[in-house]
Design an enzyme around this catalytic site. Sequence first.
Site, mmCIF file in Angstrom:
data_model
loop_
_atom_site.group_PDB
_atom_site.id
_atom_site.type_symbol
_atom_site.label_atom_id
_atom_site.label_comp_id
_atom_site.label_asym_id
_atom_site.label_seq_id
_atom_site.Cartn_x
_atom_site.Cartn_y
_atom_site.Cartn_z
ATOM 1 N NE ARG A 1 47.939 -6.997 -43.445
ATOM 2 C CZ ARG A 1 47.098 -6.925 -42.410
ATOM 3 N NH1 ARG A 1 46.314 -5.873 -42.271
ATOM 4 N NH2 ARG A 1 47.036 -7.889 -41.512
ATOM 5 C CG ASP A 2 53.006 -6.015 -47.280
ATOM 6 O OD1 ASP A 2 52.856 -6.285 -46.084
ATOM 7 O OD2 ASP A 2 52.561 -6.717 -48.201
ATOM 8 C CG HIS B 1 55.726 -7.385 -41.423
ATOM 9 N ND1 HIS B 1 55.696 -8.535 -42.165
ATOM 10 C CD2 HIS B 1 54.512 -7.299 -40.831
ATOM 11 C CE1 HIS B 1 54.524 -9.129 -42.021
ATOM 12 N NE2 HIS B 1 53.781 -8.392 -41.214
ATOM 13 C CG ASP C 1 56.030 -13.826 -37.438
ATOM 14 O OD1 ASP C 1 55.996 -12.885 -36.619
ATOM 15 O OD2 ASP C 1 55.138 -14.018 -38.286
ATOM 16 C CG HIS C 2 57.386 -10.554 -39.142
ATOM 17 N ND1 HIS C 2 56.555 -9.516 -38.806
ATOM 18 C CD2 HIS C 2 56.576 -11.582 -39.493
ATOM 19 C CE1 HIS C 2 55.298 -9.899 -38.962
ATOM 20 N NE2 HIS C 2 55.272 -11.157 -39.371
ATOM 21 C CG ASP D 1 51.477 -9.180 -38.081
ATOM 22 O OD1 ASP D 1 52.429 -8.505 -38.533
ATOM 23 O OD2 ASP D 1 50.602 -9.689 -38.796
ATOM 24 C CG HIS E 1 51.324 -10.863 -49.808
ATOM 25 N ND1 HIS E 1 50.735 -12.041 -49.424
ATOM 26 C CD2 HIS E 1 51.333 -10.079 -48.696
ATOM 27 C CE1 HIS E 1 50.387 -11.976 -48.149
ATOM 28 N NE2 HIS E 1 50.746 -10.795 -47.681
ATOM 29 C CG ASP F 1 52.431 -13.037 -36.728
ATOM 30 O OD1 ASP F 1 52.789 -12.083 -37.439
ATOM 31 O OD2 ASP F 1 52.274 -14.193 -37.150
ATOM 32 C CB SER G 1 53.527 -14.534 -41.461
ATOM 33 O OG SER G 1 53.141 -13.600 -40.503
ATOM 34 C CE LYS H 1 49.172 -12.843 -38.011
ATOM 35 N NZ LYS H 1 50.091 -12.347 -39.044
ATOM 36 C CG HIS I 1 49.675 -5.518 -40.593
ATOM 37 N ND1 HIS I 1 50.726 -5.087 -41.354
ATOM 38 C CD2 HIS I 1 49.882 -6.840 -40.367
ATOM 39 C CE1 HIS I 1 51.540 -6.115 -41.589
ATOM 40 N NE2 HIS I 1 51.053 -7.187 -40.996
ATOM 41 N NE ARG J 1 52.295 -14.282 -46.818
ATOM 42 C CZ ARG J 1 52.443 -13.683 -45.649
ATOM 43 N NH1 ARG J 1 53.527 -12.953 -45.420
ATOM 44 N NH2 ARG J 1 51.534 -13.788 -44.713
ATOM 45 C CB ALA J 2 51.204 -19.777 -50.342
ATOM 46 C CG ASP J 3 49.329 -15.921 -46.397
ATOM 47 O OD1 ASP J 3 49.783 -15.351 -47.415
ATOM 48 O OD2 ASP J 3 49.381 -15.403 -45.264
ATOM 49 N NE ARG J 4 47.066 -11.274 -46.044
ATOM 50 C CZ ARG J 4 46.093 -11.160 -45.112
ATOM 51 N NH1 ARG J 4 44.838 -11.411 -45.446
ATOM 52 N NH2 ARG J 4 46.406 -10.814 -43.877
ATOM 53 N NE ARG K 1 46.622 -14.146 -42.820
ATOM 54 C CZ ARG K 1 47.691 -13.378 -42.632
ATOM 55 N NH1 ARG K 1 48.646 -13.341 -43.528
ATOM 56 N NH2 ARG K 1 47.789 -12.641 -41.554
HETATM 57 O O1 LIG Z 1 48.933 -9.705 -43.504
HETATM 58 C C1 LIG Z 1 49.784 -10.161 -44.287
HETATM 59 O O2 LIG Z 1 49.511 -10.829 -45.284
HETATM 60 C C2 LIG Z 1 51.243 -9.897 -44.019
HETATM 61 C C3 LIG Z 1 51.560 -8.504 -44.457
HETATM 62 O O3 LIG Z 1 51.383 -8.379 -45.833
HETATM 63 O O4 LIG Z 1 51.504 -10.071 -42.642
HETATM 64 P P1 LIG Z 1 52.072 -11.459 -42.082
HETATM 65 O O5 LIG Z 1 53.302 -11.764 -42.878
HETATM 66 O O6 LIG Z 1 52.393 -11.177 -40.639
HETATM 67 O O7 LIG Z 1 51.027 -12.476 -42.245
HETATM 68 MN MN LIG Z 2 53.785 -12.547 -39.040
HETATM 69 MN MN LIG Z 3 51.898 -9.079 -40.614
#
Ligand SMILES: O=C(O)[C@@H](CO)OP(=O)(O)O
Ligand SMILES: [Mn+2]
Ligand SMILES: [Mn+2]
Length: 558
Positions: free
Chosen positions: A170-171, A500, A471-472, A430, A140, A28, A81, A361, A434, A286-289, A213
């Site tokens: 972070r971004d 990233h 992934d990036h 990754d 996100h 990552d 990611s 992750k 960050h 974006r979903a995860d968070r 997340r």
């Molecule tokens: O931490 C995250 O949410 C992102 C950066 O905003 O990182 P990654 O896409 O690698 O999960």
């Molecule tokens: Mn990633």
């Molecule tokens: Mn990241």
Amino acid sequence: MGSSGASWKLPDHPKLPKGKQVAVVVLDGWGEANPNEYNCIHTAETPTMDSLKNGAPEKWRLVRAHGTAVGLPSEDDMGNSEVGHNALGAGRIFAQGAKLVDIALASGKIFDGEGFKYIKECFETGTLHLIGLLSDGGVHSRLDQLQLLLKGAGERGAKRIRVHILTDGRDVLDGSSVGFVETVEKDLEALRQKGIDARIASGGGRMYVTMDRYENDWNVVKRGWDAQVLGEAPHKFTNAVDAVKKLREEPKANDQYLPPFVIVDENGKPVGPIVDGDAVVTINFRADRMVMLAKALEYENFDKFDRVRFPKIHYAGMLEYDGELKLPSHYLVSPPEIDRTSGEYLVHNGIRTFACSETVKFGHVTFFWNGNRSGYFNQELEEYVEIPSDSGITFNVKPKMKALEIAEKARDAILSRKFDQVRVNLPNSDMVGHTGDIEATVVACKAADEAVKMILDAIEQVGGIYVVTADHGNAEDMVKRDKSGKPLLKDGQIQILTSHTLQPVPIAIGGPGVAPGVRFRQDLPRGGLANVAATVMNLHGFEAPSDYEPTLIEVVDN
Ligand SMILES: O=C(O)[C@@H](CO)OP(=O)(O)O
Ligand SMILES: [Mn+2]
Ligand SMILES: [Mn+2]
């Protein structure tokens, strides 16, 4: 049958055998960039990854991992990611959330959709709350989308609007939060001029408030809940710009970890708790968070923390965040329909799969890999193992994270010979990248390299095949640069890049199981992450579906 009506049965590859174990390793945040002091991958001792690079051009190459190659709106969009693992797993490029929201806002269709109609029902008597990440990072959420949503809601009858901000860093560069808050304040002022009661109501740093997340630490979501819903936080301010400026003065404070605050009126009363009859939109695409907050806002039965109050609201996500859980039930924009992923095809073709990462992750190699779908396709054939991440720390404190544990699990899975594919995500470059801590990131990269070695050694023992990619980018460039590539100075200082990058990532194939004559083809110089799925299918002895992006490999007679 696939949803397109095509059969799930994959054709046999004309030249490549079945039955080889394939390890798929995703590093990552591991990009390729010029060697210099801000390239932590270059600085770190990474003998394994270095030796893979010696296989170029036949067994090592670069692939694109940002912008349109992963379905993002423009080539200025760094990879991330979600889009990276979606492309890796799905083998095709889908217009991603960022782009779909842009389109829906540009056409105005977002305001005619079911989701907006649902929240609009509260405009007459309730407050519209917008919660999400405030920056132009585009990973996100995006500031301009929030601005258009605010404007559109105002034009369509919202009388009272409250924005609950999560600062980024972070971004985007650390410290940029102040400017973003000022921008939103101006927009809210413009709405107030039009008679709309619009204000920022609460805030906090994304990594400390709300945006956890994969259930790593529910306290993060609770802190946000207390501020956003209950109107309670340790810090109270009458103005959000002051809040962010003041909280940043604390030693070690940064945008990612600002403590929660609420905005109060002259009597010390919070200006915007969420109450019965209100509408809430989580503005992240974006979903995860967002999944954890979505559960807290939506689920009647919920035991992750004491919500104290569970207001009866109309809640919509910017997107649907989980296609399997159908969460949330209302959303403003339909997510990309990432169907017929390689994972689903492979189980239909009898491939037994093991996937593993640590919590932070874990969803990347499962949920994102499978097209933002949680759970197994076929529990008989798949095993997903999550190693608990450390919580409550920033990862520069423990830069080795759980790399060793992940590698051991992968090694054991390979040596057990119970699986055809063993897939892992190694988070170090990754997650530590960050933090902006260069020394720790160097340690992180070394740890990831050692983990790769352990997995490659196991593959060697069983006569298998490995595919190592990323992934990036992230750790390969830790400084903000100008267009010409020179570090950009501010007040005579370099600016650490926590985000990233736009860099390509490596992909290497190898192992004793690779058939003679297999090599990377030379006619796909613009190949990207979406080309990897077909490549992996080939290495399992199958041809990829015809609408997948083409494989990166060819088999030459020798
Ligand atoms: O931490 C995250 O949410 C992102 C950066 O905003 O990182 P990654 O896409 O690698 O999960
Ligand atoms: Mn990633
Ligand atoms: Mn990241």
